[in-house]
Motif scaffolding. Structure first.
Motif, PDB file in Angstrom:
ATOM      1  N   ALA A   1       4.658  -9.442  -6.430  1.00 48.02           N
ATOM      2  CA  ALA A   1       5.818 -10.712  -5.670  1.00 48.02           C
ATOM      3  C   ALA A   1       5.932 -10.701  -4.125  1.00 48.02           C
ATOM      4  O   ALA A   1       5.738 -11.569  -3.160  1.00 48.02           O
ATOM      5  N   ALA A   2       4.792  -9.644  -3.631  1.00 51.12           N
ATOM      6  CA  ALA A   2       5.119  -9.875  -1.550  1.00 51.12           C
ATOM      7  C   ALA A   2       4.146 -11.048  -1.646  1.00 51.12           C
ATOM      8  O   ALA A   2       4.128 -11.710  -0.558  1.00 51.12           O
ATOM      9  N   GLY A   3       2.638 -11.005  -2.245  1.00 50.11           N
ATOM     10  CA  GLY A   3       1.927 -12.036  -2.095  1.00 50.11           C
ATOM     11  C   GLY A   3       2.258 -13.365  -2.087  1.00 50.11           C
ATOM     12  O   GLY A   3       2.295 -14.549  -1.171  1.00 50.11           O
ATOM     13  N   LEU A   4       3.215 -13.787  -3.394  1.00 53.75           N
ATOM     14  CA  LEU A   4       4.106 -14.832  -3.906  1.00 53.75           C
ATOM     15  C   LEU A   4       4.960 -15.317  -2.624  1.00 53.75           C
ATOM     16  O   LEU A   4       4.687 -16.284  -2.320  1.00 53.75           O
ATOM     17  N   THR A   5       5.345 -13.748  -2.486  1.00 56.76           N
ATOM     18  CA  THR A   5       6.139 -14.460  -1.153  1.00 56.76           C
ATOM     19  C   THR A   5       5.625 -15.168   0.135  1.00 56.76           C
ATOM     20  O   THR A   5       6.186 -16.362   0.936  1.00 56.76           O
ATOM     21  N   LEU A   6       4.546 -14.306   0.417  1.00 54.16           N
ATOM     22  CA  LEU A   6       3.771 -14.568   1.739  1.00 54.16           C
ATOM     23  C   LEU A   6       3.021 -16.069   1.378  1.00 54.16           C
ATOM     24  O   LEU A   6       3.204 -16.635   1.961  1.00 54.16           O
ATOM     25  N   ASP A   7       2.668 -16.493  -0.259  1.00 55.71           N
ATOM     26  CA  ASP A   7       2.548 -17.499  -0.299  1.00 55.71           C
ATOM     27  C   ASP A   7       3.050 -18.908   0.107  1.00 55.71           C
ATOM     28  O   ASP A   7       2.929 -19.631  -0.008  1.00 55.71           O
ATOM     29  N   LEU A   8       4.581 -18.157   0.020  1.00 53.58           N
ATOM     30  CA  LEU A   8       5.335 -19.303  -0.705  1.00 53.58           C
ATOM     31  C   LEU A   8       6.002 -19.917   1.264  1.00 53.58           C
ATOM     32  O   LEU A   8       7.163 -20.989   1.205  1.00 53.58           O
TER      33      LEU A   8
ATOM     34  N   THR B   1      -1.796  -8.378  -5.047  1.00 56.60           N
ATOM     35  CA  THR B   1      -2.394  -7.124  -6.658  1.00 56.60           C
ATOM     36  C   THR B   1      -3.467  -7.108  -6.881  1.00 56.60           C
ATOM     37  O   THR B   1      -3.431  -5.601  -6.554  1.00 56.60           O
ATOM     38  N   ILE B   2      -4.535  -7.251  -6.211  1.00 52.23           N
ATOM     39  CA  ILE B   2      -5.845  -6.203  -5.490  1.00 52.23           C
ATOM     40  C   ILE B   2      -5.367  -5.299  -4.985  1.00 52.23           C
ATOM     41  O   ILE B   2      -6.328  -4.003  -5.350  1.00 52.23           O
ATOM     42  N   ALA B   3      -4.870  -5.644  -4.067  1.00 50.54           N
ATOM     43  CA  ALA B   3      -5.195  -4.701  -3.277  1.00 50.54           C
ATOM     44  C   ALA B   3      -4.127  -3.193  -3.758  1.00 50.54           C
ATOM     45  O   ALA B   3      -4.758  -2.124  -3.191  1.00 50.54           O
ATOM     46  N   ALA B   4      -3.171  -3.615  -4.476  1.00 53.47           N
ATOM     47  CA  ALA B   4      -1.942  -2.606  -4.835  1.00 53.47           C
ATOM     48  C   ALA B   4      -2.787  -2.061  -5.739  1.00 53.47           C
ATOM     49  O   ALA B   4      -2.414  -0.642  -5.839  1.00 53.47           O
TER      50      ALA B   4
ATOM     51  N   PHE C   1       4.590  -0.443 -10.909  1.00 53.11           N
ATOM     52  CA  PHE C   1       5.516  -0.878 -10.200  1.00 53.11           C
ATOM     53  C   PHE C   1       4.469  -1.112  -8.833  1.00 53.11           C
ATOM     54  O   PHE C   1       5.472  -2.600  -8.587  1.00 53.11           O
ATOM     55  N   ALA C   2       3.885  -0.456  -8.067  1.00 44.48           N
ATOM     56  CA  ALA C   2       3.178  -1.737  -7.242  1.00 44.48           C
ATOM     57  C   ALA C   2       2.389  -2.215  -7.123  1.00 44.48           C
ATOM     58  O   ALA C   2       1.970  -3.839  -7.065  1.00 44.48           O
ATOM     59  N   LEU C   3       1.833  -3.001  -8.663  1.00 45.50           N
ATOM     60  CA  LEU C   3       1.302  -4.020  -8.644  1.00 45.50           C
ATOM     61  C   LEU C   3       2.399  -4.770  -8.560  1.00 45.50           C
ATOM     62  O   LEU C   3       1.921  -6.471  -8.567  1.00 45.50           O
TER      63      LEU C   3
ATOM     64  N   VAL D   1       1.029  -1.115   0.032  1.00 45.75           N
ATOM     65  CA  VAL D   1       0.086  -0.006  -0.112  1.00 45.75           C
ATOM     66  C   VAL D   1       1.116   1.412   0.137  1.00 45.75           C
ATOM     67  O   VAL D   1       0.566   2.473  -0.435  1.00 45.75           O
ATOM     68  N   ALA D   2       2.122   1.121   0.889  1.00 46.95           N
ATOM     69  CA  ALA D   2       3.066   2.319   0.585  1.00 46.95           C
ATOM     70  C   ALA D   2       3.399   2.869  -0.744  1.00 46.95           C
ATOM     71  O   ALA D   2       3.575   3.441  -0.951  1.00 46.95           O
TER      72      ALA D   2
END
Length: 170
Positions: free
Chosen positions: A59-66, A82-85, A52-54, A42-43
């Motif tokens: 990437a952040a979501g994928l790291t959380l998933d893994l 991604t949708i939140a971004a 860039f944010a998307l 969000v920042a």
């Protein structure tokens, strides 16, 4: 400068993830922890260009998933962040968002991302997700994320502004 921006953004995601999975489980309420990766995304979405944010959200979501102790189908957090971004980037205008707009954006992004994650768990028959527990999970997650907003978003938004002065809001 783009390489440095990506390195620092991914470093912020990794740091947020490490704190989220190591420290915050000790502070969890009914197993629900603040989503620091969401706050990083969000920042970025409120400060720099949307593409860039998307990508950072994915990437952040994928790291959380893994990241351990992930016990869900990979891709759920990637979709949610991604949708939140995307939603947070839509809030961004030509001027720096007010403090109230930042908190409101975090609350909305947290609500949407957590709801998407939880609903996808229900649809995919995740044994840890149930319709009855869905509302509590979403509400507690939103409260956690909003409480951490004043401590996490201002320094991250300043950092992203310095890394992308041509896109940063004034």
């Amino acid at each position: 400068m783009k390489g440095l921006r990506w390195a620092i953004a991914l470093g912020a995601v990794v740091l947020a993830l490490v704190v989220q999975v190591t420290l915050f489980p000790h502070l969890a309420w009914h197993g629900i922890v603040p989503n620091l990766c969401l706050l990083v995304v969000v920042a970025a979405a409120l400060t720099v260009e949307a593409p860039f944010a998307l990508l950072l959200g994915f990437a952040a979501g994928l790291t959380l998933d893994l990241a351990p102790p992930a016990d869900h189908v990979a891709g759920r957090w990637a979709l949610a962040l991604t949708i939140a971004a995307f939603l947070a980037a839509r809030v961004r205008q030509d001027v720096r968002p007010t403090a109230l707009a930042v908190v409101g954006t975090v609350a909305a992004a947290s609500f949407v991302a957590t709801s998407l994650f939880a609903l996808s768990g229900v649809l995919l028959s995740d044994p840890t997700m149930s319709i009855s527990g869905l509302l509590e999970v979403v509400l507690v997650a939103v409260v956690w994320d909003v409480l951490l907003t004043p401590f996490v978003l201002p320094p991250l938004m300043r950092l992203f502004s310095r890394l992308s002065p041509q896109w940063a809001t004034q």
